[in-house]
Design a protein around this motif. Structure first.
Motif, PDB file in Angstrom:
ATOM      1  N   ALA A 130      68.681  77.932  41.355  1.00  0.00           N
ATOM      2  CA  ALA A 130      68.918  78.839  42.467  1.00  0.00           C
ATOM      3  C   ALA A 130      69.159  79.915  42.002  1.00  0.00           C
ATOM      4  CB  ALA A 130      69.847  78.197  43.240  1.00  0.00           C
ATOM      5  N   SER A 131      69.912  80.372  40.974  1.00  0.00           N
ATOM      6  CA  SER A 131      70.203  81.629  40.509  1.00  0.00           C
ATOM      7  C   SER A 131      69.419  82.470  39.647  1.00  0.00           C
ATOM      8  CB  SER A 131      71.741  81.422  39.986  1.00  0.00           C
ATOM      9  OG  SER A 131      71.661  80.658  38.876  1.00  0.00           O
ATOM     10  N   GLY A 132      68.294  81.787  39.484  1.00  0.00           N
ATOM     11  CA  GLY A 132      67.075  82.690  38.816  1.00  0.00           C
ATOM     12  C   GLY A 132      67.177  82.674  37.074  1.00  0.00           C
ATOM     13  N   VAL A 133      68.058  81.728  36.550  1.00  0.00           N
ATOM     14  CA  VAL A 133      68.223  81.439  35.336  1.00  0.00           C
ATOM     15  C   VAL A 133      66.725  81.168  34.861  1.00  0.00           C
ATOM     16  CG1 VAL A 133      69.417  80.557  33.247  1.00  0.00           C
ATOM     17  CG2 VAL A 133      70.491  81.168  35.115  1.00  0.00           C
ATOM     18  N   LYS A 134      66.194  81.770  33.700  1.00  0.00           N
ATOM     19  CA  LYS A 134      64.690  81.431  33.288  1.00  0.00           C
ATOM     20  C   LYS A 134      65.024  80.307  32.072  1.00  0.00           C
ATOM     21  CE  LYS A 134      62.823  84.542  35.746  1.00  0.00           C
ATOM     22  NZ  LYS A 134      61.973  84.305  36.996  1.00  0.00           N
ATOM     23  N   ALA A 135      65.127  78.990  32.836  1.00  0.00           N
ATOM     24  CA  ALA A 135      65.321  77.994  31.658  1.00  0.00           C
ATOM     25  C   ALA A 135      64.672  76.623  32.375  1.00  0.00           C
ATOM     26  CB  ALA A 135      66.935  77.718  31.601  1.00  0.00           C
ATOM     27  N   SER A 136      64.494  75.779  31.342  1.00  0.00           N
ATOM     28  CA  SER A 136      63.886  74.600  31.782  1.00  0.00           C
ATOM     29  C   SER A 136      64.703  73.067  31.163  1.00  0.00           C
ATOM     30  CB  SER A 136      62.256  74.421  31.255  1.00  0.00           C
ATOM     31  OG  SER A 136      61.712  75.288  31.951  1.00  0.00           O
ATOM     32  N   ASP A 147      71.768  79.532  24.380  1.00  0.00           N
ATOM     33  CA  ASP A 147      70.345  79.232  24.481  1.00  0.00           C
ATOM     34  C   ASP A 147      70.138  78.059  25.381  1.00  0.00           C
ATOM     35  OD1 ASP A 147      69.348  81.534  22.886  1.00  0.00           O
ATOM     36  OD2 ASP A 147      69.877  80.096  21.312  1.00  0.00           O
ATOM     37  N   GLY A 148      71.028  77.072  25.421  1.00  0.00           N
ATOM     38  CA  GLY A 148      70.950  76.006  26.070  1.00  0.00           C
ATOM     39  C   GLY A 148      72.197  75.146  26.055  1.00  0.00           C
ATOM     40  N   GLY A 149      71.988  73.718  26.692  1.00  0.00           N
ATOM     41  CA  GLY A 149      72.964  72.884  26.702  1.00  0.00           C
ATOM     42  C   GLY A 149      72.459  71.391  27.221  1.00  0.00           C
ATOM     43  N   SER A 150      73.571  70.497  26.729  1.00  0.00           N
ATOM     44  CA  SER A 150      73.169  69.084  27.145  1.00  0.00           C
ATOM     45  C   SER A 150      74.191  68.744  28.297  1.00  0.00           C
ATOM     46  CB  SER A 150      73.645  68.254  26.087  1.00  0.00           C
ATOM     47  OG  SER A 150      73.552  66.717  26.378  1.00  0.00           O
ATOM     48  N   LEU A 151      73.310  68.348  29.389  1.00  0.00           N
ATOM     49  CA  LEU A 151      74.106  68.191  30.636  1.00  0.00           C
ATOM     50  C   LEU A 151      73.734  66.920  31.240  1.00  0.00           C
ATOM     51  CD1 LEU A 151      73.478  71.350  30.478  1.00  0.00           C
ATOM     52  CD2 LEU A 151      74.446  71.388  32.752  1.00  0.00           C
ATOM     53  N   PRO A 152      74.106  65.484  30.702  1.00  0.00           N
ATOM     54  CA  PRO A 152      73.888  64.206  31.256  1.00  0.00           C
ATOM     55  C   PRO A 152      74.567  63.916  32.362  1.00  0.00           C
ATOM     56  CG  PRO A 152      75.316  64.028  29.582  1.00  0.00           C
ATOM     57  CD  PRO A 152      74.823  65.433  29.620  1.00  0.00           C
ATOM     58  N   ALA A 153      73.735  63.556  33.695  1.00  0.00           N
ATOM     59  CA  ALA A 153      74.548  63.064  34.712  1.00  0.00           C
ATOM     60  C   ALA A 153      73.525  62.438  35.364  1.00  0.00           C
ATOM     61  CB  ALA A 153      75.089  64.355  35.294  1.00  0.00           C
ATOM     62  N   GLY A 154      73.947  61.861  36.635  1.00  0.00           N
ATOM     63  CA  GLY A 154      73.001  61.385  37.678  1.00  0.00           C
ATOM     64  C   GLY A 154      72.084  62.525  38.448  1.00  0.00           C
ATOM     65  N   VAL A 155      70.870  62.212  38.970  1.00  0.00           N
ATOM     66  CA  VAL A 155      70.037  63.230  39.440  1.00  0.00           C
ATOM     67  C   VAL A 155      70.626  63.284  41.113  1.00  0.00           C
ATOM     68  CG1 VAL A 155      67.640  63.640  39.661  1.00  0.00           C
ATOM     69  CG2 VAL A 155      68.291  62.787  37.483  1.00  0.00           C
ATOM     70  N   PRO A 156      70.420  64.599  41.528  1.00  0.00           N
ATOM     71  CA  PRO A 156      70.277  65.656  40.883  1.00  0.00           C
ATOM     72  C   PRO A 156      71.541  66.269  40.344  1.00  0.00           C
ATOM     73  CG  PRO A 156      70.362  66.170  43.097  1.00  0.00           C
ATOM     74  CD  PRO A 156      70.512  64.597  43.032  1.00  0.00           C
ATOM     75  N   VAL A 157      71.673  67.207  39.179  1.00  0.00           N
ATOM     76  CA  VAL A 157      72.826  67.651  38.614  1.00  0.00           C
ATOM     77  C   VAL A 157      73.147  68.815  39.229  1.00  0.00           C
ATOM     78  CG1 VAL A 157      74.147  68.456  36.490  1.00  0.00           C
ATOM     79  CG2 VAL A 157      72.409  66.560  36.538  1.00  0.00           C
ATOM     80  N   SER A 158      74.198  69.009  39.929  1.00  0.00           N
ATOM     81  CA  SER A 158      74.644  70.265  40.647  1.00  0.00           C
ATOM     82  C   SER A 158      74.524  71.466  39.938  1.00  0.00           C
ATOM     83  CB  SER A 158      75.923  70.245  41.408  1.00  0.00           C
ATOM     84  OG  SER A 158      77.013  69.953  40.571  1.00  0.00           O
ATOM     85  N   SER A 159      75.032  71.505  38.516  1.00  0.00           N
ATOM     86  CA  SER A 159      74.974  72.704  37.985  1.00  0.00           C
ATOM     87  C   SER A 159      73.436  73.384  37.648  1.00  0.00           C
ATOM     88  CB  SER A 159      75.804  72.753  36.524  1.00  0.00           C
ATOM     89  OG  SER A 159      75.258  71.615  35.840  1.00  0.00           O
ATOM     90  N   ILE A 160      72.637  72.133  37.194  1.00  0.00           N
ATOM     91  CA  ILE A 160      71.088  72.701  37.137  1.00  0.00           C
ATOM     92  C   ILE A 160      70.633  73.210  38.511  1.00  0.00           C
ATOM     93  CG2 ILE A 160      68.771  71.759  36.344  1.00  0.00           C
ATOM     94  CD1 ILE A 160      70.537  69.732  34.424  1.00  0.00           C
ATOM     95  N   GLY A 211      59.864  68.841  41.483  1.00  0.00           N
ATOM     96  CA  GLY A 211      60.488  69.516  42.613  1.00  0.00           C
ATOM     97  C   GLY A 211      62.092  69.131  42.776  1.00  0.00           C
ATOM     98  N   THR A 212      62.372  68.127  42.058  1.00  0.00           N
ATOM     99  CA  THR A 212      63.716  67.806  42.140  1.00  0.00           C
ATOM    100  C   THR A 212      64.753  69.017  41.958  1.00  0.00           C
ATOM    101  OG1 THR A 212      63.404  65.642  41.085  1.00  0.00           O
ATOM    102  CG2 THR A 212      65.753  66.413  41.223  1.00  0.00           C
ATOM    103  N   TYR A 213      64.242  69.858  41.000  1.00  0.00           N
ATOM    104  CA  TYR A 213      65.089  71.314  40.664  1.00  0.00           C
ATOM    105  C   TYR A 213      64.145  72.367  41.129  1.00  0.00           C
ATOM    106  CZ  TYR A 213      68.129  68.271  38.209  1.00  0.00           C
ATOM    107  OH  TYR A 213      69.132  67.161  37.852  1.00  0.00           O
ATOM    108  N   THR A 214      64.506  73.460  41.682  1.00  0.00           N
ATOM    109  CA  THR A 214      63.754  74.697  42.339  1.00  0.00           C
ATOM    110  C   THR A 214      63.153  75.267  41.049  1.00  0.00           C
ATOM    111  OG1 THR A 214      65.558  74.982  44.016  1.00  0.00           O
ATOM    112  CG2 THR A 214      63.971  76.661  43.399  1.00  0.00           C
ATOM    113  N   GLY A 215      61.853  75.496  41.179  1.00  0.00           N
ATOM    114  CA  GLY A 215      61.358  76.293  40.112  1.00  0.00           C
ATOM    115  C   GLY A 215      60.673  75.311  39.188  1.00  0.00           C
ATOM    116  N   ILE A 216      60.806  73.869  39.079  1.00  0.00           N
ATOM    117  CA  ILE A 216      60.403  73.106  38.077  1.00  0.00           C
ATOM    118  C   ILE A 216      59.493  72.072  38.953  1.00  0.00           C
ATOM    119  CG2 ILE A 216      60.929  71.214  36.289  1.00  0.00           C
ATOM    120  CD1 ILE A 216      63.588  72.424  36.009  1.00  0.00           C
TER     121      ILE A 216
END
Length: 334
Positions: free
Chosen positions: A206-212, A188-201, A239-244
């Protein structure tokens, strides 16, 4: 003539050895060479070597296993300065949690916040209720690899929400694996702390995962900081992350520069001054180093300032919070 030459060589040796003895070597403990800590540590060492040439300072970045080992390197006097994650610094200073339970390190001192480790709690849109991090309750959720800094910070944040790993179905995945599992419908989700922007997010979007990326309320921030006071408000621009296309009101903890109370006050003053009076050079070190700014220098620091850094920031006009005033400053006023 041979005697004169011998006396000259002896005198030259004494002069050269005197120069060597006066050189101030600053070893900066960082992390593995592939991350952000190492290049920033190396860059700061080079900066100090260049700017403080008249003080014979030689700064050198040293790779390590990261924040936990860096604490030990400081204790063992194998490094004079270290880059630490805020939570690890707080745990070490207070002697609770993680690797430091019952062993407070009260001589640990902050020099400056460097850049933000921004919390990104991501969750599939279909599982979102309030839009805040409390929505992870009851979900399958990756807390990060076991024994990692991500896992430790995620557990503390959950504690601030009144949750434990028993309230979720925990997974222990790295960043890319977290997004892959979400894409495949296994998580369902996960914790991904890092500097902005996070490449995996960015890949997630970009790959169409319906998540926020979930928000953190002021009340949640206060509750988390009641456990370890090292997080601060961080707003990720729309706008930092596509779709958000809205701001994300999350939180961050600092990656900060640390030393020990035993470090010479005048030297730490000069190191701090060299950073903040040469920000044009500092910002060229690494993308994350562009976040190093005087106005954010105290954000989230988990230990009192070193007296040398404290002196510089007072002169620079910063308002020093009471919990960051070093005991040495109070003693000097008595």
């Amino acid at each position: 003539m041979k005697k004169s030459l011998l006396l000259f060589l002896v005198a030259l040796t004494l002069v050269l050895s005197g120069c060597i003895e006066r050189r101030e070597f600053i070893t900066i403990a960082t992390a593995s060479a592939g991350g952000t800590y190492y290049p920033i540590g190396v860059g700061l060492g080079n900066l100090w070597t260049e700017i403080l040439v008249e003080d014979n300072v030689k700064g050198t970045g040293q790779s390590s296993a990261g924040s936990v080992e860096n604490i030990q390197l400081l204790k063992n006097e194998e490094a004079k300065v270290a880059i630490l994650q805020g939570l690890i610094g707080a745990q070490a200073y207070e002697g609770r949690g993680g690797n430091f339970e019952g062993r407070p390190y009260k001589d640990l001192r902050s020099i400056s916040m460097l850049w933000s480790n921004v919390e990104h709690f991501v969750l599939m849109d279909k599982e979102i209720d309030t839009g805040t991090i409390s929505d992870i309750d009851g979900k399958s959720f990756s807390v990060g690899p076991q024994a990692s800094g991500t896992e430790q910070s995620t557990i503390v944040i959950m504690e601030g929400l009144g949750l434990t790993k028993k309230d979720i179905t925990p997974e222990y995945l790295g960043y890319d694996d977290t997004i892959s599992a979400m894409r495949d419908g296994r998580l369902d989700g996960g914790s991904l702390p890092a500097g902005v922007p996070v490449s995996s997010i960015m890949d997630m979007a970009a790959s169409g995962v319906k998540a926020s990326v979930l928000d953190v309320t002021d009340e949640q921030l206060d509750s988390i900081n009641s456990i370890f006071n090292t997080w601060f408000r961080f707003v990720i621009p729309a706008g930092t992350y596509t779709g958000i296309d809205k701001e994300i009101n999350t939180i961050a903890q600092p990656n900060f520069l640390a030393t020990t109370a035993e470090m010479d006050a005048d030297l730490v003053y000069k190191l701090t001054k060299a950073i903040y009076e040469n920000l044009d050079k500092v910002h060229q070190i690494h993308n994350s180093a562009t976040e190093i700014q005087l106005e954010s220098a105290l954000n989230g620091l988990p230990t009192p300032l070193h007296i040398g850094a404290y002196k510089y920031f007072v002169e620079a006009g910063l308002d020093i919070p009471e919990h960051l005033v070093p005991p040495e400053a109070a003693e000097g006023q008595q």
